[in-house]
Design a protein around this motif. Structure first.
Motif, PDB file in Angstrom:
ATOM      1  N   ALA A 160      10.146  14.505 -19.288  1.00 40.10           N
ATOM      2  CA  ALA A 160      11.514  14.946 -19.035  1.00 40.10           C
ATOM      3  C   ALA A 160      11.878  14.844 -17.562  1.00 40.10           C
ATOM      4  N   ILE A 161      10.885  14.669 -16.718  1.00 33.88           N
ATOM      5  CA  ILE A 161      11.108  14.461 -15.293  1.00 33.88           C
ATOM      6  C   ILE A 161      11.035  12.980 -14.951  1.00 33.88           C
ATOM      7  N   ALA A 162       9.984  12.331 -15.414  1.00 34.30           N
ATOM      8  CA  ALA A 162       9.664  10.988 -14.928  1.00 34.30           C
ATOM      9  C   ALA A 162      10.251   9.848 -15.737  1.00 34.30           C
ATOM     10  N   ASP A 163      10.449  10.046 -17.031  1.00 32.13           N
ATOM     11  CA  ASP A 163      10.762   8.909 -17.902  1.00 32.13           C
ATOM     12  C   ASP A 163      12.224   8.799 -18.296  1.00 32.13           C
ATOM     13  N   VAL A 164      13.060   9.694 -17.839  1.00 37.65           N
ATOM     14  CA  VAL A 164      14.485   9.659 -18.180  1.00 37.65           C
ATOM     15  C   VAL A 164      15.135   8.456 -17.500  1.00 37.65           C
ATOM     16  N   ALA A 216       0.825  -1.207   0.000  1.00 38.68           N
ATOM     17  CA  ALA A 216       0.000   0.000   0.000  1.00 38.68           C
ATOM     18  C   ALA A 216       0.858   1.255   0.000  1.00 38.68           C
ATOM     19  N   GLU A 217       1.961   1.227   0.740  1.00 42.05           N
ATOM     20  CA  GLU A 217       2.858   2.384   0.776  1.00 42.05           C
ATOM     21  C   GLU A 217       3.591   2.565  -0.550  1.00 42.05           C
ATOM     22  N   VAL A 218       3.904   1.460  -1.216  1.00 39.88           N
ATOM     23  CA  VAL A 218       4.505   1.556  -2.549  1.00 39.88           C
ATOM     24  C   VAL A 218       3.570   2.307  -3.487  1.00 39.88           C
ATOM     25  N   ALA A 219       2.284   1.960  -3.455  1.00 39.01           N
ATOM     26  CA  ALA A 219       1.302   2.640  -4.300  1.00 39.01           C
ATOM     27  C   ALA A 219       1.202   4.120  -3.938  1.00 39.01           C
ATOM     28  N   THR A 220       1.236   4.419  -2.663  1.00 41.45           N
ATOM     29  CA  THR A 220       1.186   5.814  -2.207  1.00 41.45           C
ATOM     30  C   THR A 220       2.402   6.590  -2.700  1.00 41.45           C
ATOM     31  N   LEU A 221       3.568   5.996  -2.581  1.00 44.20           N
ATOM     32  CA  LEU A 221       4.798   6.666  -2.995  1.00 44.20           C
ATOM     33  C   LEU A 221       4.849   6.854  -4.509  1.00 44.20           C
ATOM     34  N   ASP A 222       4.396   5.852  -5.255  1.00 45.48           N
ATOM     35  CA  ASP A 222       4.416   5.981  -6.709  1.00 45.48           C
ATOM     36  C   ASP A 222       3.499   7.111  -7.166  1.00 45.48           C
ATOM     37  N   ALA A 223       2.335   7.190  -6.562  1.00 46.04           N
ATOM     38  CA  ALA A 223       1.408   8.277  -6.902  1.00 46.04           C
ATOM     39  C   ALA A 223       1.991   9.624  -6.513  1.00 46.04           C
ATOM     40  N   ALA A 224       2.660   9.680  -5.361  1.00 40.18           N
ATOM     41  CA  ALA A 224       3.252  10.930  -4.892  1.00 40.18           C
ATOM     42  C   ALA A 224       4.371  11.386  -5.831  1.00 40.18           C
ATOM     43  N   LEU A 225       5.187  10.455  -6.301  1.00 40.76           N
ATOM     44  CA  LEU A 225       6.248  10.811  -7.243  1.00 40.76           C
ATOM     45  C   LEU A 225       5.650  11.302  -8.561  1.00 40.76           C
ATOM     46  N   GLY A 226       4.508  10.746  -8.929  1.00 42.22           N
ATOM     47  CA  GLY A 226       3.823  11.240 -10.122  1.00 42.22           C
ATOM     48  C   GLY A 226       3.383  12.682  -9.953  1.00 42.22           C
ATOM     49  N   ARG A 227       2.870  13.026  -8.760  1.00 44.25           N
ATOM     50  CA  ARG A 227       2.493  14.415  -8.483  1.00 44.25           C
ATOM     51  C   ARG A 227       3.720  15.329  -8.544  1.00 44.25           C
ATOM     52  N   ALA A 248       6.410  14.870 -10.344  1.00 46.75           N
ATOM     53  CA  ALA A 248       6.792  15.033 -11.743  1.00 46.75           C
ATOM     54  C   ALA A 248       5.896  16.050 -12.440  1.00 46.75           C
ATOM     55  N   SER A 249       4.604  15.985 -12.183  1.00 49.13           N
ATOM     56  CA  SER A 249       3.673  16.921 -12.821  1.00 49.13           C
ATOM     57  C   SER A 249       3.911  18.349 -12.344  1.00 49.13           C
ATOM     58  N   ALA A 250       4.080  18.520 -11.026  1.00 51.38           N
ATOM     59  CA  ALA A 250       4.300  19.859 -10.484  1.00 51.38           C
ATOM     60  C   ALA A 250       5.626  20.433 -10.968  1.00 51.38           C
ATOM     61  N   ALA A 251       6.652  19.598 -11.043  1.00 45.16           N
ATOM     62  CA  ALA A 251       7.957  20.065 -11.500  1.00 45.16           C
ATOM     63  C   ALA A 251       7.911  20.437 -12.979  1.00 45.16           C
ATOM     64  N   ALA A 252       7.198  19.645 -13.772  1.00 47.55           N
ATOM     65  CA  ALA A 252       7.085  19.959 -15.193  1.00 47.55           C
ATOM     66  C   ALA A 252       6.429  21.322 -15.392  1.00 47.55           C
ATOM     67  N   THR A 253       5.395  21.611 -14.623  1.00 46.12           N
ATOM     68  CA  THR A 253       4.731  22.913 -14.706  1.00 46.12           C
ATOM     69  C   THR A 253       5.673  24.035 -14.273  1.00 46.12           C
ATOM     70  N   ALA A 254       6.394  23.828 -13.178  1.00 45.00           N
ATOM     71  CA  ALA A 254       7.288  24.857 -12.642  1.00 45.00           C
ATOM     72  C   ALA A 254       8.444  25.158 -13.587  1.00 45.00           C
ATOM     73  N   LEU A 255       8.934  24.131 -14.260  1.00 53.13           N
ATOM     74  CA  LEU A 255      10.123  24.295 -15.105  1.00 53.13           C
ATOM     75  C   LEU A 255       9.783  24.499 -16.573  1.00 53.13           C
ATOM     76  N   GLY A 256       8.511  24.346 -16.921  1.00 48.81           N
ATOM     77  CA  GLY A 256       8.117  24.522 -18.309  1.00 48.81           C
ATOM     78  C   GLY A 256       8.631  23.456 -19.239  1.00 48.81           C
ATOM     79  N   VAL A 257       8.636  22.201 -18.751  1.00 49.05           N
ATOM     80  CA  VAL A 257       9.104  21.083 -19.568  1.00 49.05           C
ATOM     81  C   VAL A 257       8.018  20.016 -19.622  1.00 49.05           C
ATOM     82  N   GLU A 258       8.197  19.044 -20.486  1.00 50.64           N
ATOM     83  CA  GLU A 258       7.275  17.925 -20.551  1.00 50.64           C
ATOM     84  C   GLU A 258       7.432  17.046 -19.303  1.00 50.64           C
TER      85      GLU A 258
END
Length: 376
Positions: free
Chosen positions: A241-245, A215-226, A228-238
């Motif tokens: 470029a955060i999550a899939d490298v 359950a914590e793995v699922a929580t952490l994976d979702a949190a890392l997704g958030r 990545a999305s927030a960082a992409a918005t802040a940095l103006g990148v896809e």
């Protein structure tokens, strides 16, 4: 003169890379007194990498910081001119916190960020982070916060520490990031090529090793997704470029946002160390290469030290043998290398760790007797 190269990774809990090389050399010289043995301590970015670097010299520094669960800690790193090499495991490593109850949702890389700040204060303009052996799955959020970023929730309040805190993340503000960090050249040395999220990501693959339940793995994976999305918005990148490298998921995702923020590069640890220590030059003209690690298994083929040394030896047509504490015969067959366990017979882990140097020396001596003869 017969030339042998000893190029070992650390045997975790037993021997540093240098100590392993020295033990193998002792065995070779006992078996073939005329042999020249070249020691090439190796690493791949995980814990113990700093020890391998120090075997080559360099100025050792220490920083008072905190470990992954916030307790006082001392982290060592090196400075060579303006180049700082910092091992994440020194400030946010799993071995540091194994004496306490693991906190996979709360563990933070803030301590690593404090070390980075100390390196910048010391005049570093180039930063190499050795990423491996972490107790954290926070996507490097602790480092970002230490450097001046603000990670906030929907109400504008700072999110909690660790990957668990990222579950409430809405926005990342990087306007107050230390300008020295942005001006520095960054390199992220990783021992895996995992992406940040998904079935091969930081939480799914490595979270259980850090105490995370399913359950914590699922929580952490979702949190890392958030994140990545927030960082992409802040940095103006896809977001990709955060999550899939490749390598973005190393050490709980420590390099994922930092790489995009700083324009740094992610490099495969084993290959980077091989170039740094001149592995190809050392192997040239040798009759035998000995390499190994604590456990040789299926992961060894994925850019770990053994696979890098094997590729270098094969390219020059030099015979190689792997000596390890434990050997997976299927992995050895798949890689096409001879591999020998240094265990003389059934033994518990404590005994193997205690006697690792002597056992490795004996195994190296046996291999040398079988494969070498002293040059006339």
């Amino acid at each position: 003169m017969t030339r042998v190269v000893a190029a070992f990774d650390a045997f975790k809990g037993s021997l540093t890379a240098l100590e392993a090389c020295e033990a193998a050399a002792r065995g070779v010289r006992a078996a073939v007194p005329g042999a020249e043995v070249v020691l090439v301590p190796m690493a791949d970015g995980g814990e113990g990498s700093l020890d391998a670097l120090l075997a080559r010299g360099g100025e050792l520094r220490s920083t008072a910081t905190v470990d992954a669960i916030g307790r006082p800690a001392i982290a060592q790193w090196t400075l060579d001119g303006g180049h700082a090499v910092i091992e994440l495991a020194q400030a946010a490593g799993l071995p540091q916190v194994e004496d306490a109850q693991l906190r996979p949702l709360e563990a933070s890389t803030e301590g690593l960020g404090r070390v980075v700040l100390d390196a910048l204060d010391a005049g570093a303009t180039e930063l190499t982070l050795l990423l491996g052996g972490s107790a954290t799955t926070d996507g490097g959020a602790g480092v970002l916060t230490a450097l001046g970023a603000r990670l906030t929730d929907a109400a504008g309040s700072p999110v909690g520490a660790g990957g668990g805190g990222l579950g409430a993340l809405e926005r990342i503000d990087v306007t107050a990031i230390d300008p020295r960090a942005l001006a520095a050249r960054w390199r992220f040395v990783t021992d895996v090529d995992a992406p940040l999220t998904g079935p091969r990501g930081a939480a799914a693959v490595f979270g259980p090793q850090k105490g995370a339940t399913p359950a914590e793995v699922a929580t952490l994976d979702a949190a890392l997704g958030r994140l990545a999305s927030a960082a992409a918005t802040a940095l103006g990148v896809e977001r990709a470029a955060i999550a899939d490298v490749p390598g973005a998921g190393a050490a709980g995702g420590a390099a994922s946002v930092l790489r995009a923020l700083t324009g740094g590069e992610i490099v495969a640890g084993g290959a980077w160390f091989a170039g740094l220590v001149g592995l190809d030059r050392a192997i040239a003209g040798s009759a035998l290469v000995l390499t190994g690690e604590g456990r040789f298994d299926g992961q060894s083929a994925g850019g770990k030290v053994v696979s890098v040394v094997h590729a270098a030896a094969r390219a020059q047509g030099v015979q190689l043998c792997v000596l390890a504490g434990a050997v997976d015969a299927h992995a050895a067959a798949a890689m096409g290398v001879p591999a020998i366990s240094i265990a003389a017979g059934p033994a518990d882990l404590g005994a193997l760790q205690r006697d690792a140097a002597d056992l490795l020396a004996a195994a190296a001596a046996s291999v040398a007797r079988l494969t070498l003869r002293e040059a006339p």
